[in-house]
Design a protein around this motif. Sequence first.
Motif, PDB file in Angstrom:
ATOM      1  N   GLU A  29       0.791  -0.722   0.043  1.00 56.80           N
ATOM      2  CA  GLU A  29      -0.176  -0.056  -0.190  1.00 56.80           C
ATOM      3  C   GLU A  29       0.703   0.952  -0.398  1.00 56.80           C
ATOM      4  O   GLU A  29       0.488   2.219  -0.559  1.00 56.80           O
ATOM      5  CB  GLU A  29      -1.321  -0.014   1.211  1.00 56.80           C
ATOM      6  CG  GLU A  29      -2.285  -1.246   0.949  1.00 56.80           C
ATOM      7  CD  GLU A  29      -2.527  -1.031  -0.450  1.00 56.80           C
ATOM      8  OE1 GLU A  29      -3.460   0.137  -0.167  1.00 56.80           O
ATOM      9  OE2 GLU A  29      -3.338  -1.577  -0.933  1.00 56.80           O
ATOM     10  N   ALA A  30       1.709   1.291   0.955  1.00 55.33           N
ATOM     11  CA  ALA A  30       2.843   2.325   0.195  1.00 55.33           C
ATOM     12  C   ALA A  30       3.116   2.083  -0.558  1.00 55.33           C
ATOM     13  O   ALA A  30       3.724   3.460  -1.256  1.00 55.33           O
ATOM     14  CB  ALA A  30       4.255   2.282   1.727  1.00 55.33           C
ATOM     15  N   LEU A  31       3.513   1.805  -1.657  1.00 57.39           N
ATOM     16  CA  LEU A  31       4.275   1.230  -1.959  1.00 57.39           C
ATOM     17  C   LEU A  31       3.507   1.731  -3.600  1.00 57.39           C
ATOM     18  O   LEU A  31       3.655   2.838  -4.223  1.00 57.39           O
ATOM     19  CB  LEU A  31       4.297   0.353  -2.769  1.00 57.39           C
ATOM     20  CG  LEU A  31       6.560  -0.550  -2.937  1.00 57.39           C
ATOM     21  CD1 LEU A  31       6.336  -1.691  -3.307  1.00 57.39           C
ATOM     22  CD2 LEU A  31       7.144   0.328  -2.747  1.00 57.39           C
ATOM     23  N   LYS A  32       2.245   1.584  -3.167  1.00 57.18           N
ATOM     24  CA  LYS A  32       1.586   2.261  -4.454  1.00 57.18           C
ATOM     25  C   LYS A  32       0.801   3.990  -3.995  1.00 57.18           C
ATOM     26  O   LYS A  32       1.150   4.593  -5.294  1.00 57.18           O
ATOM     27  CB  LYS A  32      -0.110   1.650  -4.460  1.00 57.18           C
ATOM     28  CG  LYS A  32       0.233  -0.016  -4.803  1.00 57.18           C
ATOM     29  CD  LYS A  32      -1.214  -1.420  -4.463  1.00 57.18           C
ATOM     30  CE  LYS A  32      -2.410  -0.326  -4.190  1.00 57.18           C
ATOM     31  NZ  LYS A  32      -3.652  -1.599  -3.879  1.00 57.18           N
ATOM     32  N   ALA A  33       1.349   4.363  -2.826  1.00 58.72           N
ATOM     33  CA  ALA A  33       0.880   5.549  -2.867  1.00 58.72           C
ATOM     34  C   ALA A  33       1.962   6.457  -3.205  1.00 58.72           C
ATOM     35  O   ALA A  33       1.387   7.075  -3.606  1.00 58.72           O
ATOM     36  CB  ALA A  33       0.773   5.661  -0.713  1.00 58.72           C
ATOM     37  N   ASN A  34       3.136   5.724  -2.967  1.00 59.00           N
ATOM     38  CA  ASN A  34       4.578   6.992  -3.755  1.00 59.00           C
ATOM     39  C   ASN A  34       4.065   6.461  -5.261  1.00 59.00           C
ATOM     40  O   ASN A  34       4.633   7.445  -5.756  1.00 59.00           O
ATOM     41  CB  ASN A  34       5.221   6.045  -3.375  1.00 59.00           C
ATOM     42  CG  ASN A  34       5.993   6.428  -1.769  1.00 59.00           C
ATOM     43  OD1 ASN A  34       5.577   6.960  -1.186  1.00 59.00           O
ATOM     44  ND2 ASN A  34       6.934   5.182  -0.901  1.00 59.00           N
ATOM     45  N   SER A  35       3.587   5.599  -5.518  1.00 53.69           N
ATOM     46  CA  SER A  35       3.801   5.591  -7.531  1.00 53.69           C
ATOM     47  C   SER A  35       3.031   6.088  -7.760  1.00 53.69           C
ATOM     48  O   SER A  35       2.553   7.070  -8.941  1.00 53.69           O
ATOM     49  CB  SER A  35       3.452   3.884  -7.752  1.00 53.69           C
ATOM     50  OG  SER A  35       2.668   3.447  -7.698  1.00 53.69           O
ATOM     51  N   ARG A  36       1.803   6.346  -6.893  1.00 53.15           N
ATOM     52  CA  ARG A  36       0.401   7.826  -7.738  1.00 53.15           C
ATOM     53  C   ARG A  36       1.010   8.724  -7.732  1.00 53.15           C
ATOM     54  O   ARG A  36       0.991   9.504  -8.517  1.00 53.15           O
ATOM     55  CB  ARG A  36      -0.578   6.917  -7.104  1.00 53.15           C
ATOM     56  CG  ARG A  36      -1.666   6.140  -7.206  1.00 53.15           C
ATOM     57  CD  ARG A  36      -3.239   6.347  -6.161  1.00 53.15           C
ATOM     58  NE  ARG A  36      -3.466   4.999  -5.427  1.00 53.15           N
ATOM     59  CZ  ARG A  36      -3.040   4.281  -4.072  1.00 53.15           C
ATOM     60  NH1 ARG A  36      -2.904   5.440  -3.341  1.00 53.15           N
ATOM     61  NH2 ARG A  36      -2.935   3.520  -3.853  1.00 53.15           N
ATOM     62  N   ARG A  37       1.511   9.313  -6.368  1.00 59.27           N
ATOM     63  CA  ARG A  37       2.080  10.257  -5.938  1.00 59.27           C
ATOM     64  C   ARG A  37       2.953  10.789  -7.082  1.00 59.27           C
ATOM     65  O   ARG A  37       3.085  12.156  -8.082  1.00 59.27           O
ATOM     66  CB  ARG A  37       3.052  10.687  -4.650  1.00 59.27           C
ATOM     67  CG  ARG A  37       3.247  12.175  -4.446  1.00 59.27           C
ATOM     68  CD  ARG A  37       4.120  12.229  -3.508  1.00 59.27           C
ATOM     69  NE  ARG A  37       3.014  11.569  -1.328  1.00 59.27           N
ATOM     70  CZ  ARG A  37       3.269  10.468  -1.099  1.00 59.27           C
ATOM     71  NH1 ARG A  37       4.886  10.005  -1.040  1.00 59.27           N
ATOM     72  NH2 ARG A  37       2.685   9.650  -0.293  1.00 59.27           N
TER      73      ARG A  37
END
Length: 61
Positions: A29-37
């Motif tokens: 989930e942290a990886l996904k949030a960073n990639s979205r950003r």
Amino acid sequence: MSNRLRQKTEAGQGGGLGHSNMSHWDYTEALKANSRRRRRQHGKQEIKSQLQEFNSLTRPQ
């Protein structure tokens, strides 16, 4: 009519083969949030550069 000929499915819902122990979800989930950003920031930069290019081509010099 009998259900004797029907066989059980090999894997059911959840359980040992399911999503019961997904401790790595927090990390993903942290990886996904960073990639979205990053995608949003990259998109903004791309739009900004395209607008600058468009404006430089349309303005008479």
